[in-house]
Design an enzyme around this catalytic site. Structure first.
Site, PDB file in Angstrom:
ATOM      1  N   HIS A   9      20.376  26.981  -4.252  1.00 15.96           N
ATOM      2  CA  HIS A   9      21.258  28.032  -3.937  1.00 15.96           C
ATOM      3  C   HIS A   9      21.892  28.913  -5.145  1.00 15.96           C
ATOM      4  O   HIS A   9      22.031  28.204  -6.054  1.00 15.96           O
ATOM      5  CB  HIS A   9      22.433  27.765  -2.725  1.00 15.96           C
ATOM      6  CG  HIS A   9      21.681  27.346  -1.432  1.00 15.96           C
ATOM      7  ND1 HIS A   9      21.907  26.071  -1.201  1.00 15.96           N
ATOM      8  CD2 HIS A   9      21.196  28.172  -0.618  1.00 15.96           C
ATOM      9  CE1 HIS A   9      21.251  25.968  -0.178  1.00 15.96           C
ATOM     10  NE2 HIS A   9      21.024  27.189   0.679  1.00 15.96           N
ATOM     11  N   GLU A  46      17.974  19.666   8.413  1.00 20.95           N
ATOM     12  CA  GLU A  46      17.984  19.603   7.004  1.00 20.95           C
ATOM     13  C   GLU A  46      17.778  18.194   6.720  1.00 20.95           C
ATOM     14  O   GLU A  46      18.700  17.354   7.155  1.00 20.95           O
ATOM     15  CB  GLU A  46      18.823  20.385   6.173  1.00 20.95           C
ATOM     16  CG  GLU A  46      18.699  20.171   4.909  1.00 20.95           C
ATOM     17  CD  GLU A  46      19.442  21.364   3.864  1.00 20.95           C
ATOM     18  OE1 GLU A  46      19.554  22.365   4.381  1.00 20.95           O
ATOM     19  OE2 GLU A  46      19.650  20.933   2.701  1.00 20.95           O
ATOM     20  N   HIS A  52      14.652  26.673   1.745  1.00 19.76           N
ATOM     21  CA  HIS A  52      16.170  27.377   1.300  1.00 19.76           C
ATOM     22  C   HIS A  52      16.270  27.574  -0.066  1.00 19.76           C
ATOM     23  O   HIS A  52      15.463  27.079  -0.876  1.00 19.76           O
ATOM     24  CB  HIS A  52      17.596  26.327   1.516  1.00 19.76           C
ATOM     25  CG  HIS A  52      17.805  26.635   3.129  1.00 19.76           C
ATOM     26  ND1 HIS A  52      18.716  27.098   3.484  1.00 19.76           N
ATOM     27  CD2 HIS A  52      17.076  26.016   4.176  1.00 19.76           C
ATOM     28  CE1 HIS A  52      18.838  26.943   4.914  1.00 19.76           C
ATOM     29  NE2 HIS A  52      17.892  26.223   5.040  1.00 19.76           N
ATOM     30  N   ASN A 106      14.114  31.269   2.945  1.00 18.78           N
ATOM     31  CA  ASN A 106      15.518  31.742   2.823  1.00 18.78           C
ATOM     32  C   ASN A 106      15.851  32.732   1.609  1.00 18.78           C
ATOM     33  O   ASN A 106      15.792  32.143   0.385  1.00 18.78           O
ATOM     34  CB  ASN A 106      16.570  30.864   3.128  1.00 18.78           C
ATOM     35  CG  ASN A 106      16.599  30.171   4.409  1.00 18.78           C
ATOM     36  OD1 ASN A 106      15.827  30.418   5.160  1.00 18.78           O
ATOM     37  ND2 ASN A 106      17.870  29.524   4.566  1.00 18.78           N
ATOM     38  N   ILE A 107      16.273  33.666   1.718  1.00 26.01           N
ATOM     39  CA  ILE A 107      16.689  34.773   0.339  1.00 26.01           C
ATOM     40  C   ILE A 107      17.912  35.472   0.621  1.00 26.01           C
ATOM     41  O   ILE A 107      18.095  36.255   1.698  1.00 26.01           O
ATOM     42  CB  ILE A 107      15.454  35.669   0.207  1.00 26.01           C
ATOM     43  CG1 ILE A 107      14.118  34.752  -0.092  1.00 26.01           C
ATOM     44  CG2 ILE A 107      15.697  36.567  -0.983  1.00 26.01           C
ATOM     45  CD1 ILE A 107      12.907  35.671  -0.053  1.00 26.01           C
ATOM     46  N   ASP A 108      18.874  35.070  -0.061  1.00 32.49           N
ATOM     47  CA  ASP A 108      19.957  35.616  -0.097  1.00 32.49           C
ATOM     48  C   ASP A 108      20.488  36.544  -1.302  1.00 32.49           C
ATOM     49  O   ASP A 108      20.873  37.647  -1.498  1.00 32.49           O
ATOM     50  CB  ASP A 108      21.188  34.883   0.472  1.00 32.49           C
ATOM     51  CG  ASP A 108      22.392  35.622   0.461  1.00 32.49           C
ATOM     52  OD1 ASP A 108      22.624  36.709   0.387  1.00 32.49           O
ATOM     53  OD2 ASP A 108      23.404  34.795   0.810  1.00 32.49           O
ATOM     54  N   ASP A 163      23.056  30.282   9.704  1.00 29.67           N
ATOM     55  CA  ASP A 163      22.569  29.611   8.364  1.00 29.67           C
ATOM     56  C   ASP A 163      23.582  28.374   8.082  1.00 29.67           C
ATOM     57  O   ASP A 163      24.736  28.549   8.105  1.00 29.67           O
ATOM     58  CB  ASP A 163      22.490  30.665   7.351  1.00 29.67           C
ATOM     59  CG  ASP A 163      21.597  30.150   6.082  1.00 29.67           C
ATOM     60  OD1 ASP A 163      21.035  29.321   6.185  1.00 29.67           O
ATOM     61  OD2 ASP A 163      22.228  30.616   5.022  1.00 29.67           O
ATOM     62  N   ALA A 183      15.695  30.164  -2.104  1.00 32.39           N
ATOM     63  CA  ALA A 183      14.383  30.632  -2.630  1.00 32.39           C
ATOM     64  C   ALA A 183      14.421  32.123  -3.254  1.00 32.39           C
ATOM     65  O   ALA A 183      13.230  32.579  -3.634  1.00 32.39           O
ATOM     66  CB  ALA A 183      13.344  30.773  -1.244  1.00 32.39           C
TER      67      ALA A 183
HETATM   68  P1  13P Z   1      19.211  31.742  -2.354  1.00 35.13           P
HETATM   69  O1  13P Z   1      20.570  31.661  -3.087  1.00 35.13           O
HETATM   70  O2  13P Z   1      18.426  31.233  -3.462  1.00 35.13           O
HETATM   71  O3  13P Z   1      18.862  33.471  -1.954  1.00 35.13           O
HETATM   72  O4  13P Z   1      19.106  30.917  -0.931  1.00 35.13           O
HETATM   73  C1  13P Z   1      19.705  31.524   0.177  1.00 35.13           C
HETATM   74  C2  13P Z   1      19.622  30.564   1.159  1.00 35.13           C
HETATM   75  O5  13P Z   1      19.138  29.548   1.053  1.00 35.13           O
HETATM   76  C3  13P Z   1      20.366  30.680   2.655  1.00 35.13           C
HETATM   77  O6  13P Z   1      20.474  29.482   3.291  1.00 35.13           O
HETATM   78  O1  G3H Z   2      23.294  29.329   1.264  1.00 34.67           O
HETATM   79  C1  G3H Z   2      24.071  30.252   1.251  1.00 34.67           C
HETATM   80  C2  G3H Z   2      23.820  31.509   1.605  1.00 34.67           C
HETATM   81  O2  G3H Z   2      23.574  32.318   0.296  1.00 34.67           O
HETATM   82  C3  G3H Z   2      25.066  32.230   2.156  1.00 34.67           C
HETATM   83  O3  G3H Z   2      26.220  32.415   1.283  1.00 34.67           O
HETATM   84  O4  G3H Z   2      27.968  31.268   2.643  1.00 34.67           O
HETATM   85  O5  G3H Z   2      28.214  32.970   0.510  1.00 34.67           O
HETATM   86  O6  G3H Z   2      27.382  33.768   2.776  1.00 34.67           O
HETATM   87  P1  G3H Z   2      27.792  32.682   1.927  1.00 34.67           P
HETATM   88 ZN    ZN Z   3      20.430  27.823   2.289  1.00 41.55          ZN
END
Ligand code: 13P
Ligand code: G3H
Ligand code: ZN
Length: 311
Positions: free
Chosen positions: A180, A134, A213, A256-258, A82, A215
């Protein structure tokens, strides 16, 4: 089953109008929660690793944990870098067992982005690995890339054909208003995605997989639990799930979901520790943490992305 690339996943997702979830992984419990959900939902899945995750858990641990998940589940899993910042990190992941990498050249000029992305594509394709590029900038904070709201720059549909044909990328992340992190829109602000831009891009790149991204939807009930049990998250609104459903039916094949996983896991751990102040065995609070990951991922696959029962 070995790791798979995203090629076949995206072809089917595009044709049948759904999207594959790409969830960030940092440790064993997160990998187990996501892959257990994918198994129950019979869903393809992308596990993605940021530079921060590689630094935290270290490359080999993450690759071996994902290999273990494949042994346990026999699922088609893509392992993806990522926000690869430069050629070297992409090469390290291509050489180190990933099946997909992202080169994020969005902070560079159009020409520099093309040159860097093409360099990664040439190398990755020679090793059978696929590449996400991107174009356009997201608002908020990207991994190692700070982009302020004022700098937010939607993808210009007039540039996408040239970018894709000159670089040879396999998928394209675009900026249409997502961002993000857990603080996307202030309370009272109306979330808005530029579906008009997505539609133009889709028309120009017929059949080509698009990536969204940023999302996460920032579940308010879980934020309330975090705050009830000693947290201090400010009020904020994420991307409404209805908008993601709409995007998944269009050319968006990877979402993408984190942050949502982070919020759900933290809420479960905080609640557990508040209700069991005598617990000090990490297995006691990581068990509900892992279960929370499983629940939110299953919900996304089933109710938002439409990827359940697609194996
Ligand atoms: P979120 O922070 O909205 O979950 O996005 C995650 C992401 O785009 C990772 O690349
Ligand atoms: O887009 C970023 C992701 O949410 C990853 O986050 O760099 O804190 O691991 P991170
Ligand atoms: Zn991202």
């Amino acid at each position: 089953m070995p790791l798979v690339t995203t090629t076949e996943m995206f072809e089917k997702a595009y044709k049948d109008g759904y999207a594959i979830g790409a969830f960030n992984v940092n440790n064993m419990e997160i990998i187990q929660g996501i892959t257990e959900a994918a198994m129950e939902e019979k869903s393809p899945v992308i596990l993605q690793v940021s530079a921060g995750a590689r630094k935290y858990a270290r490359h080999n641990y993450l690759v071996k944990l994902v290999e273990a998940a494949i042994l346990e589940t026999d699922l088609p899993i893509a392992l993806h870098l990522d926000h690869g910042e430069n050629f070297d990190i992409c090469k390290a992941c291509v050489d180190g067992g990933f099946s997909s990498v992202m080169i994020d050249g969005s902070k560079y000029s159009f020409e520099e982005n093309i040159a860097l992305t093409k360099q990664v594509v040439d190398y990755a394709h020679s090793k059978g690995v696929v590449v996400e590029g991107e174009l356009g900038r997201l608002a908020g904070i990207e991994d190692a890339v700070n982009v302020t709201d004022e700098d937010a720059q939607f993808t210009d549909p007039a540039q996408v054909e040239e970018f894709v044909s000159k670089t040879g990328v396999d998928s394209l992340a675009i900026a249409i208003g997502t961002s993000h992190g857990a603080y996307k829109f202030k309370p009272g602000q109306k979330p808005r995605l530029r579906f008009d831009i997505l539609e133009k891009i889709q028309q120009r790149l017929e059949g080509f997989p698009i990536v969204l991204h940023g999302a996460s939807s920032v579940p308010q009930d879980k934020v309330a639990i975090i705050n009830q049990f000693g947290g201090a998250m400010p009020d904020a609104i994420g991307i409404p799930e209805e908008m993601l459903r709409q995007a998944a039916k269009m050319a968006v094949c990877k979402i993408n979901i984190d942050s949502d996983l982070r919020i759900c896991m933290t809420a479960a751990v905080r609640q557990h520790l508040a209700e069991h102040p005598d617990h000090f065995d990490p297995r006691q609070f990581l068990t509900p943490g892992r279960e929370a990951i499983k629940q939110i991922v299953a919900h996304k696959m089933r109710d938002v992305l439409g990827s359940s029962n697609r194996l």
